[in-house]
Design a protein around this motif. Sequence first.
Motif, mmCIF file in Angstrom:
data_model
loop_
_atom_site.group_PDB
_atom_site.id
_atom_site.type_symbol
_atom_site.label_atom_id
_atom_site.label_comp_id
_atom_site.label_asym_id
_atom_site.label_seq_id
_atom_site.Cartn_x
_atom_site.Cartn_y
_atom_site.Cartn_z
ATOM 1 N N GLU A 1 -2.707 -13.318 0.180
ATOM 2 C CA GLU A 1 -3.859 -12.916 -0.759
ATOM 3 C C GLU A 1 -3.475 -12.862 -2.063
ATOM 4 O OE1 GLU A 1 -5.404 -9.261 1.057
ATOM 5 O OE2 GLU A 1 -6.067 -10.197 2.497
ATOM 6 N N SER A 2 -2.101 -12.755 -2.334
ATOM 7 C CA SER A 2 -1.747 -12.739 -3.711
ATOM 8 C C SER A 2 -1.184 -14.035 -4.044
ATOM 9 C CB SER A 2 -0.332 -11.870 -3.755
ATOM 10 O OG SER A 2 0.689 -12.380 -3.223
ATOM 11 N N GLY A 3 -1.404 -14.998 -3.300
ATOM 12 C CA GLY A 3 -1.158 -16.418 -3.632
ATOM 13 C C GLY A 3 0.176 -16.610 -3.561
ATOM 14 N N GLY A 4 1.256 -15.766 -3.214
ATOM 15 C CA GLY A 4 2.649 -15.782 -2.778
ATOM 16 C C GLY A 4 3.383 -15.274 -4.091
ATOM 17 N N THR A 5 2.395 -14.332 -4.913
ATOM 18 C CA THR A 5 3.237 -13.849 -6.007
ATOM 19 C C THR A 5 3.679 -12.544 -5.746
ATOM 20 O OG1 THR A 5 1.092 -13.236 -6.796
ATOM 21 C CG2 THR A 5 1.840 -15.275 -7.586
ATOM 22 N N TYR A 6 3.130 -11.881 -4.824
ATOM 23 C CA TYR A 6 3.749 -10.424 -4.763
ATOM 24 C C TYR A 6 5.163 -10.443 -4.303
ATOM 25 C CZ TYR A 6 -0.534 -7.908 -5.491
ATOM 26 O OH TYR A 6 -2.034 -7.500 -5.996
ATOM 27 N N GLY A 7 5.990 -9.461 -4.678
ATOM 28 C CA GLY A 7 7.396 -9.170 -4.194
ATOM 29 C C GLY A 7 7.262 -7.913 -3.402
ATOM 30 N N VAL A 8 8.397 -7.436 -2.948
ATOM 31 C CA VAL A 8 8.264 -6.466 -2.096
ATOM 32 C C VAL A 8 7.709 -5.184 -2.699
ATOM 33 C CG1 VAL A 8 10.702 -5.543 -3.160
ATOM 34 C CG2 VAL A 8 9.798 -5.015 -0.676
ATOM 35 N N ARG A 9 7.869 -4.805 -3.769
ATOM 36 C CA ARG A 9 7.204 -3.603 -4.363
ATOM 37 C C ARG A 9 5.519 -3.811 -4.408
ATOM 38 N NH1 ARG A 9 11.753 -3.521 -8.345
ATOM 39 N NH2 ARG A 9 13.229 -2.050 -7.718
ATOM 40 N N GLN A 10 5.148 -4.924 -4.902
ATOM 41 C CA GLN A 10 3.820 -5.000 -4.881
ATOM 42 C C GLN A 10 3.381 -5.050 -3.185
ATOM 43 O OE1 GLN A 10 5.727 -6.876 -6.275
ATOM 44 N NE2 GLN A 10 5.065 -7.163 -8.458
ATOM 45 N N ILE A 11 3.735 -5.553 -2.440
ATOM 46 C CA ILE A 11 3.369 -5.621 -1.231
ATOM 47 C C ILE A 11 3.288 -4.213 -0.524
ATOM 48 C CG2 ILE A 11 4.013 -6.441 1.341
ATOM 49 C CD1 ILE A 11 5.027 -8.967 0.027
ATOM 50 N N THR A 12 4.533 -3.274 -0.821
ATOM 51 C CA THR A 12 4.726 -2.161 -0.409
ATOM 52 C C THR A 12 3.312 -1.301 -0.885
ATOM 53 O OG1 THR A 12 6.871 -2.227 -0.300
ATOM 54 C CG2 THR A 12 5.902 0.063 -0.371
ATOM 55 N N ARG A 13 3.253 -1.401 -2.022
ATOM 56 C CA ARG A 13 1.936 -0.539 -2.916
ATOM 57 C C ARG A 13 0.548 -1.118 -2.111
ATOM 58 N NH1 ARG A 13 4.004 -2.316 -8.114
ATOM 59 N NH2 ARG A 13 5.754 -0.742 -8.450
ATOM 60 N N ALA A 14 0.429 -2.144 -2.071
ATOM 61 C CA ALA A 14 -0.832 -2.981 -1.457
ATOM 62 C C ALA A 14 -1.026 -2.412 -0.022
ATOM 63 C CB ALA A 14 -0.995 -4.259 -1.414
ATOM 64 N N LEU A 15 0.107 -2.063 0.756
ATOM 65 C CA LEU A 15 -0.082 -1.821 2.192
ATOM 66 C C LEU A 15 -0.441 -0.176 2.090
ATOM 67 C CD1 LEU A 15 3.040 -3.494 3.967
ATOM 68 C CD2 LEU A 15 0.648 -3.988 4.301
ATOM 69 N N ARG A 16 0.181 0.664 1.197
ATOM 70 C CA ARG A 16 -0.106 2.026 1.131
ATOM 71 C C ARG A 16 -1.509 2.190 0.519
ATOM 72 N NH1 ARG A 16 5.183 4.423 -1.902
ATOM 73 N NH2 ARG A 16 6.628 4.357 -0.057
ATOM 74 N N ARG A 17 -1.975 1.313 -0.070
ATOM 75 C CA ARG A 17 -3.432 1.478 -0.622
ATOM 76 C C ARG A 17 -4.460 1.195 0.696
ATOM 77 N NH1 ARG A 17 -1.955 -1.281 -5.272
ATOM 78 N NH2 ARG A 17 -2.315 -3.344 -4.340
ATOM 79 N N ARG A 18 -3.991 0.218 1.401
ATOM 80 C CA ARG A 18 -4.644 -0.118 2.732
ATOM 81 C C ARG A 18 -4.522 1.116 3.706
ATOM 82 N NH1 ARG A 18 -4.284 -6.542 3.804
ATOM 83 N NH2 ARG A 18 -4.849 -7.273 1.761
ATOM 84 N N GLY A 19 -3.840 2.365 3.468
ATOM 85 C CA GLY A 19 -3.736 3.447 4.484
ATOM 86 C C GLY A 19 -2.289 3.170 5.508
ATOM 87 N N HIS A 20 -1.653 2.257 5.071
ATOM 88 C CA HIS A 20 -0.432 2.077 6.205
ATOM 89 C C HIS A 20 0.748 2.781 5.667
ATOM 90 C CE1 HIS A 20 -2.388 -1.197 8.321
ATOM 91 N NE2 HIS A 20 -2.653 -1.616 7.333
ATOM 92 N N GLY A 21 1.150 3.734 6.276
ATOM 93 C CA GLY A 21 2.453 4.393 5.885
ATOM 94 C C GLY A 21 3.583 3.497 5.968
ATOM 95 N N VAL A 22 4.247 3.167 4.966
ATOM 96 C CA VAL A 22 5.245 2.272 4.885
ATOM 97 C C VAL A 22 6.579 3.053 3.815
ATOM 98 C CG1 VAL A 22 4.341 0.028 5.351
ATOM 99 C CG2 VAL A 22 4.356 0.825 2.782
ATOM 100 N N ALA A 23 7.632 2.749 4.154
ATOM 101 C CA ALA A 23 8.790 3.400 3.567
ATOM 102 C C ALA A 23 8.710 2.740 2.028
ATOM 103 C CB ALA A 23 10.002 3.155 4.305
ATOM 104 N N ALA A 24 9.138 3.377 1.012
ATOM 105 C CA ALA A 24 9.414 3.089 -0.311
ATOM 106 C C ALA A 24 10.274 1.647 -0.225
ATOM 107 C CB ALA A 24 10.207 3.859 -0.966
ATOM 108 N N ALA A 25 9.963 0.726 -1.365
ATOM 109 C CA ALA A 25 10.382 -0.547 -1.301
ATOM 110 C C ALA A 25 11.867 -0.352 -1.808
ATOM 111 C CB ALA A 25 9.855 -1.303 -2.418
ATOM 112 N N PRO A 26 12.694 -0.991 -1.343
ATOM 113 C CA PRO A 26 14.296 -0.973 -1.860
ATOM 114 C C PRO A 26 14.441 -0.952 -3.189
ATOM 115 C CG PRO A 26 14.069 -3.007 -0.510
ATOM 116 C CD PRO A 26 12.632 -2.447 -0.514
ATOM 117 N N SER A 27 15.429 -0.397 -3.645
ATOM 118 C CA SER A 27 15.754 -0.592 -5.182
ATOM 119 C C SER A 27 16.241 -2.082 -5.531
ATOM 120 C CB SER A 27 16.765 0.556 -5.530
ATOM 121 O OG SER A 27 17.996 -0.143 -5.183
#
Length: 88
Positions: A54-80
């Motif tokens: 959906e991001s057109g292949g532009t999202y990295g791990v941090r943006q994907i983690t945030r998007a999943l959290r916004r959708r209500g999925h409990g995911v761990a923090a993205a790695p540093s």
Amino acid sequence: MIDHLRERGLGVDPVCRVLELSPSTYFARKKRPKSARRLRDEQLMPLIEEVHAESGGTYGVRQITRALRRRGHGVAAAPSRMESRCVV
């Protein structure tokens, strides 16, 4: 990987020899039930792929983690940044 090569006609013994892995280790792992972490990862993978697409292949791990959290999925923090470079 071994399963993938087996599908292509290679035997377990030769593959394990090249990988310097005991065939008994491979078969023991196959018998073991999946861990809770692995089951959760399998559930999340389609969602991660969906968000990435959906991001057109532009999202990295941090943006994907945030998007999943916004959708209500409990995911761990993205790695540093340093941790993500050290992953093998």
